[in-house]
Design an enzyme around this catalytic site. Structure first.
Site: not given
Ligand code: ADP
Length: 887
Positions: A751, A794
Site C-alpha cells: 500500500s 490508517k
C-alpha cells in the site's frame, strides 16, 4: 615409694615429714644410686665396731642412696657418732616395727653398712640424713647397747657371685625389670637405665631389689640371701609375678577403657537409632494420615472412572513405598494435582444475555459492534443450551457437556490496549464464572499445553489443567491470550495441542500427558485474543470467530479515560475520585503528545504517573487536594512530550511523501524519502523494505519511466528537471535512492506504492509535495491505484498525526462508508483511481495549466462527534490487513 633420683636428694628435699622413730617416712623414701666420687669415705675394717641404727620398714640396699628421718634419741646418737667420727653406720631393720625401744634381740641379724653423706638437725631435735648403702653385713656381736648400739659385723660374701650362670640370671632379671619399669607407672625410666649400665649380678640384684615394690619382709629376705643365684632367682620370680599382675592390671584397665568406650559408642548409636526411629515413625504417621486423606477424597466419588482407577493404583503404590523414598513426592504431586481439579464442579452456567449486555456497557466504552457480536455469540450459546436440554432430556434437564458452545471460539483481535482481555474478564464477571488467563505468547513447547510425561524430572500438568485447578470449576471463562504469538519448534506444536483443546469433537476427553487420564474441557468458555490475526496458525484460525477491535479515536480515548481509566488509576494510587483534576486540554495533550497507540495502555500508564506524582506532592510538599493539572504542567509530570503534531512537516518538501501503514499496534504515518544522486542509473531502496514493498517501488518507478513521455501532467511536473530530455528521462549517470526512515524497523506491504511513486516524482522534478497530505494505495505498472486494507487504523493514525488530506483508492470508498464517522473525523478524503488523479492533490499549483484535475469526489467528515464504535472484521479482512502489515 617415690622414685628416687640418682643422688637420692629428691626424697629428702621433698620435705617428707620426719618420723620420730628414726626411720624413713611411711612411704620410705626411695633409694637412689649413689654418685661415685662422693662416697670416698674411709671404710672401717670389717671387725671394727660400728654404730647401729635400727630401722622400721626400711631396708637400704648397697649402692643405694636413701634419705633417713631419725627421731629416737638412741638412733640420733648413733648416726651422729658415725657422721662425726666419719665411720660407717650399720642399718638393720627391727623385727617388729612397732617396738619403740628395741633390744638386740629385736634387731634383724643382717643389715647394710652405709656411709652417712649428710646430716641435718631439724628444729624439733630430730635429724634428717642422707645415707648410701655400701655392702650387706651380718651382725656378729653387740659390743654395747648404750648410749647407742655398737656392733661388730662381717660383710656377706656371696660364694657364686662370679658364676656365668649368675650373669645370665642377672640379664634375665634386667630384662624382667625393664618390663617391670614399663608396666609400673610409678617408676621412672632412668631406673632401668641404672640397671642397664652394669653387668655385676650382685649390683643388679641390689638395684632391682631396692626398687621392687614388695613388702619389707620380702626385701629383708632378699637382703639376707647369701647366694647371688638364689637372690637372682628370687628376683626373677618376684618380677615375673609382679609383671604378670601389672600386665593383668593393664589388660583390665584397657579392657575397662574399651568397655567404657564401646559402652559410650553403643549409647551414642542407640541414641542415634532412637532419633532415626522417631523420625521414621513421625514420617510414617504423617504419611499414613496423608494416605487416609487421599482415600477419603477418593471416596467422595467426584473423579471420572479412569481417574478413580489411577488414584487407587497410586495410593496402593504410596502405601508400599518407604516414606523416605523419592517416589513418594512424585506420587503425592500427581495425587495433589488430581484432587486440585474441579472434577465436575460448575459455576452457574446460565447465560443471561441482557445482564452481560448491561455489564459490558458499564465496564467498556464504545465498542458497539464488538459488544453486539459478543452478545450474539452468547445468545447462540443460550439457545443451544435450551435446545439441548429440551431435546435431550426434557424440560429442566441440564444440557449435555459442551452442548451450549458453538463450534467456534470467540477471538478478540486488535492492537494492544484496545480492551481485549478486559472485555473477556467482563464477560466472565457478567456470567458469574471464574476467569482464568493463559498467556500463550512465546509458548513453543507442546508440553506447556498438554503437560509433561511423569517420567520427566520436575514434570508438571499443562497450562489448561493448571488454569482449571486455579479457577476451581469446570466451566470458567478461560482466556487464551495472544494465540498469534504461539510458536513451534522441535518440542512439538503447541497449536496442534490447542486444537485438541478447542475442538468440541475431542475436548470432552482431553488427555494431559502428566495426568494420563481424560479430562472433560467441553464446558470451558474459551475466549482467545490476538494482536495480529495473520500470526494465528491456520488450523486454529478456522476454529475462531474473529472480532476485530481496531483502535480508538481521540474522542473515544478521552471518554474512556474520563469514565473508566481515571477512576481505576486513582483508586490504585490511593487517591479519591476527583483528587486529580485534569485541566482544559490536558487530557487531549496527554493523548496526542505522550502516547501514540491504537489502544489506551500508554494513556493509562501516563495517568498513573501523574497520580503517583500528585500523591507524593500532597505528602511531601503538603499540596492541597484536589489538585488541578493543566496542559502546561504536563512537562513537570511526564517530561517532554514524545509525539508532537509538529513532528510532521508543515512546509512542502521535495522528495518526501507521507504513506499510511497498518501495524499490529494500529496505524502509522510513514515518511517516504527519495533523492536523485550521481550513480549508475539504478533504483536503490533502503530502510529494511520487504519483498512486496520493493516490488511496489519497482512498479511505481516503472510507471513513471514508461509514462513520462506521453503524460502531459507528468511532463509538466518534470519540466524543470535536468534529467528530462525530449526522448524522456536520461538517468544514465544517476541513481534514484528511496529510503523509508526508521531503518531498523522492517516494513512490508504494497500500500506504500502510491507514496513511493509520489516521492520519486517529487525528487525527479524537484517539485515539493504538499504538507499534511498522506496517501495509501497500491500502484500498478499502468498507474492504477488498487484497494488496500487496515483503513480504520490508517485513518485514525492520520488524524492523530495532524494529517489534513488522505488520498486513498476509489475502490475503498465502500469500506470507508462503513466506518464510524468519527474515524474520518476532520480528514479530507480524496479517492483516486489512477496515478494522474493524485498529482493535483499532492503537487497543487505546480501542475501546468490543462493538466489533469481531480474529478473524483472528495469526502469530508462532519465535525460532529458521533458515538464511537468498534469495527467489524470485514472492514479489515485478515489477509489484506496482513499484507499491509508493517513489522
Ligand atoms: P488488551 O487486552 O487489548 O491489550 P486490555 O483489555 O488489557 O487491552 O486494556 C487495557 C486497559 O484499557 C484496561 O484497563 C482496560 O480496562 C482499558 N480499556 C480498554 N478499552 C476500554 C474501553 N472501551 N472502555 C473502558 N476501558 C477500556
Amino acid at each position: 615409694m617415690t622414685p628416687s633420683l640418682p643422688d637420692g636428694g629428691a626424697a629428702a628435699a621433698d620435705g617428707a615429714a620426719p618420723t620420730a622413730d628414726g626411720a624413713a617416712p611411711a612411704d620410705g623414701g626411695a633409694p637412689g644410686r649413689a654418685p661415685g666420687p662422693r662416697h670416698a669415705r674411709r671404710s672401717p675394717s670389717p671387725s671394727a665396731a660400728l654404730p647401729l641404727l635400727p630401722t622400721r620398714e626400711l631396708i637400704v640396699f648397697p649402692k643405694m642412696v636413701a634419705p633417713l628421718f631419725v627421731g629416737r634419741q638412741k638412733s640420733i646418737q648413733a648416726i651422729e657418732a658415725a657422721f662425726n667420727q666419719k665411720t660407717a653406720l650399720i642399718l638393720c631393720s627391727q623385727r617388729e616395727a612397732s617396738v619403740e625401744d628395741p633390744g638386740a634381740d629385736d634387731i634383724m641379724p643382717v643389715g647394710t653398712r652405709v656411709s652417712v653423706l649428710q646430716l641435718f638437725k631439724l628444729p624439733d631435735g630430730s635429724v634428717k640424713a642422707l645415707v648410701e648403702g655400701q655392702e650387706r653385713v651380718r651382725i656378729e656381736r653387740f659390743e654395747s647397747t648404750e648410749p647407742f648400739f655398737l656392733v661388730s659385723s662381717t660383710p656377706l660374701a656371696p660364694p657364686d657371685r662370679a658364676l656365668v650362670r649368675c650373669r645370665s640370671l642377672a640379664r634375665r632379671v634386667a630384662a624382667e625389670f625393664a618390663d617391670y619399669v614399663q608396666l609400673n607407672p610409678q617408676l621412672a625410666d632412668e631406673v632401668q637405665y641404672v640397671v642397664s649400665q652394669t653387668d655385676d649380678p650382685e649390683e643388679i640384684a641390689d638395684v632391682v631389689a631396692a626398687h621392687l615394690q614388695i613388702d619389707t619382709a620380702e626385701k629383708q629376705a632378699l637382703l639376707e640371701m647369701e647366694s647371688t643365684q638364689e637372690r637372682l632367682l628370687a628376683l626373677i620370680e618376684a618380677l615375673a609375678e609382679e609383671n604378670a599382675v601389672l600386665a593383668m592390671e593393664h589388660e583390665i584397665v584397657s579392657k575397662v577403657q574399651q568397655r567404657i568406650e564401646s559402652a559410650q559408642r553403643q549409647l551414642f548409636l542407640h541414641e542415634k537409632l532412637r532419633v532415626i526411629r522417631d523420625e521414621i515413625e513421625e514420617a510414617g504417621e504423617s504419611a499414613d494420615e496423608e494416605t487416609a486423606e487421599y482415600a477419603r477424597r477418593l471416596a467422595e466419588g467426584r473423579l471420572s472412572p479412569s481417574a478413580h482407577k489411577l488414584v487407587e493404583r497410586e495410593l496402593r503404590k504410596l502405601r508400599q513405598v518407604s516414606p523416605m523414598s523419592p517416589e513418594v513426592a512424585v506420587i503425592r504431586g500427581l495425587l495433589d494435582t488430581i484432587f486440585d481439579l474441579p472434577w465436575g464442579k460448575l459455576a452457574p452456567a446460565d447465560v443471561d444475555v441482557a445482564a452481560v449486555a448491561r455489564h459490558l456497557e458499564r465496564t467498556h466504552y464504545g465498542l458497539k459492534d464488538v459488544k453486539d457480536r459478543i452478545l450474539e455469540y452468547l445468545a447462540v450459546c443460550r439457545m443451544r443450551a435450551e435446545a439441548g436440554a429440551a431435546g435431550g432430556r426434557g424440560a429442566g434437564a441440564a444440557a449435555p457437556a459442551g452442548a451450549d458452545h458453538p463450534a467456534t471460539i470467540l477471538c478478540l483481535a486488535g492492537p494492544p490496549g484496545t480492551g481485549k482481555s478486559s472485555v473477556a474478564q467482563s464477560i466472565a464477571d457478567a456470567l458469574g464464572r471464574p476467569f482464568a488467563r493463559l498467556a500463550l505468547g512465546g509458548v513453543r513447547d507442546e508440553a506447556e499445553i498438554r503437560g509433561h510425561r511423569r517420567t520427566y524430572i520436575g514434570a508438571l500438568p499443562g497450562r489448561i489443567l493448571e488454569g482449571l485447578a486455579k479457577a476451581g470449576v469446570d466451566n470458567p471463562v478461560m482466556l487464551l491470550d495472544e494465540i498469534d504469538k504461539l510458536d513451534s519448534d522441535w518440542r512439538g506444536n503447541p497449536a496442534a495441542a490447542l486444537m485438541e483443546v478447542l475442538d468440541p469433537a475431542h475436548n470432552t476427553s482431553f488427555r494431559d500427558n502428566y495426568l494420563e487420564c481424560e479430562y472433560d474441557l467441553s464446558r470451558v468458555f474459551f475466549i482467545a485474543t490476538a494482536n495480529d490475526v495473520e500470526g494465528i496458525p491456520h488450523t486454529l484460525y478456522d476454529r475462531l470467530e474473529v472480532i476485530h477491535l481496531s483502535g480508538y479515536t481521540l474522542p473515544e480515548k478521552l471518554a474512556i479515560a474520563r469514565r473508566h481509566l481515571i477512576p481505576g488509576t486513582a483508586r490504585d494510587s490511593g487517591l479519591r475520585r476527583g483528587d486529580v483534576k485534569l485541566g482544559r486540554g490536558a487530557l487531549q495533550t496527554i493523548v496526542r503528545g505522550y502516547t501514540r497507540e491504537a489502544g489506551v495502555r500508554d494513556l493509562e500508564r501516563a495517568l498513573r504517573r501523574i497520580e503517583r506524582k500528585v500523591a507524593r506532592k500532597h505528602l511531601e510538599d503538603g499540596a492541597a487536594l484536589p489538585l488541578t493539572v493543566e496542559a502546561d504542567d504536563l512537562r513537570a509530570y511526564l517530561g517532554e512530550a514524545v509525539w508532537l503534531d509538529a513532528e510532521l512537516r508543515r512546509t512542502a518538501r521535495v522528495g518526501e511523501s507521507l504513506g499510511l501503514a497498518y501495524t499490529s499496534d494500529g496505524g502509522e504515518v510513514l515518511t517516504v524519502e527519495a533523492i536523485v544522486a550521481r550513480g549508475r542509473g539504478e533504483l536503490v531502496l533502503t530502510g529494511q523494505l520487504g519483498d512486496v514493498m520493493q516490488e511496489s517501488a519497482s512498479a511505481a518507478w516503472g510507471h513513471l519511466l514508461a509514462n513520462v513521455e506521453r503524460d502531459a501532467a507528468l511532463r509538466a511536473l518534470l519540466r524543470r528537471s535536468p534529467h528530462l530530455t525530449k526522448d524522456g528521462l536520461d538517468l544514465a549517470n544517476q541513481d534514484v535512492r528511496v529510503h523509508v526512515p526508521e531503518g531498523a524497523v522492517p516494513k512490508d506491504g504494497p500500500s506504500a506504492g502510491l507514496a513511493l511513486a509520489v516521492a520519486m516524482l517529487s525528487a525527479l522534478g524537484r517539485v515539493p509535495v504538499k504538507p499534511r497530505v498522506a496517501m495509501t494505495g497500491e500502484i500498478t505498472l499502468g498507474g492504477r491505484i488498487l484497494r488496500v486494507g487496515g483503513l480504520k487504523e490508517k485513518l485514525l493514525a492520520a488524524s492523530r498525526s495532524g494529517i489534513r488530506t488522505v488520498l486513498l483508492p476509489e475502490s475503498n470508498r465502500g469500506t470507508v462508508a462503513e466506518l464510524p464517522p468519527e474515524v474520518v473525523g476532520r480528514l479530507k478524503l480524496v479517492y483516486v483511481d489512477k496515478f494522474e488523479d493524485v498529482l493535483p492533490h499532492v503537487f497543487g499549483g505546480r501542475l501546468a495549466p490543462g493538466a489533469s484535475r481531480p474529478e473524483t469526489a472528495v469526502g469530508r467528515s462532519t465535525d460532529k462527534v458521533a458515538p464511537p464504535s468498534g469495527t467489524l472484521s470485514h472492514n479489515c479482512p485478515p489477509t489484506s490487513a496482513s499484507r499491509e502489515r508493517r513489522r
